[in-house]
Write a protein that holds these residues in place. Structure first.
Motif, mmCIF file in Angstrom:
data_model
loop_
_atom_site.group_PDB
_atom_site.id
_atom_site.type_symbol
_atom_site.label_atom_id
_atom_site.label_comp_id
_atom_site.label_asym_id
_atom_site.label_seq_id
_atom_site.Cartn_x
_atom_site.Cartn_y
_atom_site.Cartn_z
ATOM 1 N N TYR A 1 0.927 -1.240 0.083
ATOM 2 C CA TYR A 1 -0.048 0.370 -0.085
ATOM 3 C C TYR A 1 1.004 1.030 0.092
ATOM 4 C CZ TYR A 1 -4.118 -2.808 1.328
ATOM 5 O OH TYR A 1 -5.044 -3.760 1.410
ATOM 6 N N SER A 2 0.402 2.402 -0.527
ATOM 7 C CA SER A 2 1.149 3.637 -0.494
ATOM 8 C C SER A 2 1.282 4.332 0.929
ATOM 9 C CB SER A 2 0.332 4.691 -1.397
ATOM 10 O OG SER A 2 -0.858 5.226 -0.661
ATOM 11 N N ARG B 1 0.619 7.134 1.571
ATOM 12 C CA ARG B 1 -0.516 8.149 1.862
ATOM 13 C C ARG B 1 -1.779 7.139 2.506
ATOM 14 N NH1 ARG B 1 -2.213 12.565 3.049
ATOM 15 N NH2 ARG B 1 -4.011 13.444 1.781
ATOM 16 N N THR B 2 -1.822 5.958 1.913
ATOM 17 C CA THR B 2 -2.954 5.229 2.515
ATOM 18 C C THR B 2 -2.561 4.851 3.901
ATOM 19 O OG1 THR B 2 -3.424 4.155 0.141
ATOM 20 C CG2 THR B 2 -4.039 2.765 2.098
ATOM 21 N N GLU B 3 -1.269 4.230 4.242
ATOM 22 C CA GLU B 3 -0.931 4.236 5.591
ATOM 23 C C GLU B 3 -1.264 5.208 6.387
ATOM 24 O OE1 GLU B 3 2.979 3.218 8.189
ATOM 25 O OE2 GLU B 3 3.161 3.041 6.003
ATOM 26 N N THR C 1 -3.403 7.626 6.261
ATOM 27 C CA THR C 1 -5.061 7.764 6.193
ATOM 28 C C THR C 1 -5.717 6.620 6.863
ATOM 29 O OG1 THR C 1 -5.023 8.987 4.052
ATOM 30 C CG2 THR C 1 -7.021 8.010 4.712
ATOM 31 N N TYR C 2 -5.030 5.373 6.572
ATOM 32 C CA TYR C 2 -5.688 4.336 7.699
ATOM 33 C C TYR C 2 -5.464 4.493 9.083
ATOM 34 C CZ TYR C 2 -7.422 1.465 3.637
ATOM 35 O OH TYR C 2 -8.165 1.125 2.515
ATOM 36 N N GLN D 1 -14.016 5.916 3.622
ATOM 37 C CA GLN D 1 -12.643 5.885 3.801
ATOM 38 C C GLN D 1 -12.578 5.458 5.308
ATOM 39 O OE1 GLN D 1 -10.081 9.494 4.320
ATOM 40 N NE2 GLN D 1 -9.192 8.904 2.260
#
Length: 134
Positions: free
Chosen positions: A21-22, A24-26, A28-29, A73
């Motif tokens: 995963y990116s 950015r995704t990390e 955000t999550y 999200q």
């Protein structure tokens, strides 16, 4: 003797890396996971389940008035946490009140309004505005 369990943050990071995963995704999550934990008075997610996730998502829609995409999200982050990190899939979370906050539509002038504005400009500005508009 059983070894000490890694911190939740480190577990999330490791699973994110393994699944490519990116960053950015990390980020955000992790934001949504922390928000969820704080909302539930710092209980560990392994001690919670579908009911608490439902409460959180409903609260986001009703009290925080988040957009539907934001609510989705948050749900994706929590599904990831339970499914991939804790290996405890959520299953059915029940009826969640969905956000109905509409997207903000941009304000667009009608053709007549645009022409009225362009007609009031000086010669050079009118030419530039006409080219940009046309």
């Amino acid at each position: 003797m059983k070894g000490k369990q890694p911190r939740l943050r480190d577990q999330v990071h490791a699973v994110i890396r393994v699944n490519h995963y990116s960053i950015r995704t990390e980020k955000t999550y992790w934001y949504w996971i922390r928000y969820f934990i704080r909302f539930q008075q710092m209980k560990h997610p392994r001690d919670m389940g579908p009911r608490e996730v439902n409460e959180f998502l409903t609260w986001l829609a009703v009290h925080r008035n988040v957009a539907a995409a934001t609510q989705a999200q948050a749900l994706n982050a929590l599904v990831f946490l339970y499914d991939k990190v804790l290996d405890k899939p959520l299953g059915e979370i029940g009826e969640v009140i969905r956000s109905k906050k509409p997207r903000k539509l941009p304000v667009v002038l009608t053709h007549e309004e645009a022409m009225q504005i362009i007609d009031r400009l000086g010669k050079t500005d009118r030419l530039i505005a006409s080219l940009l508009y046309g």
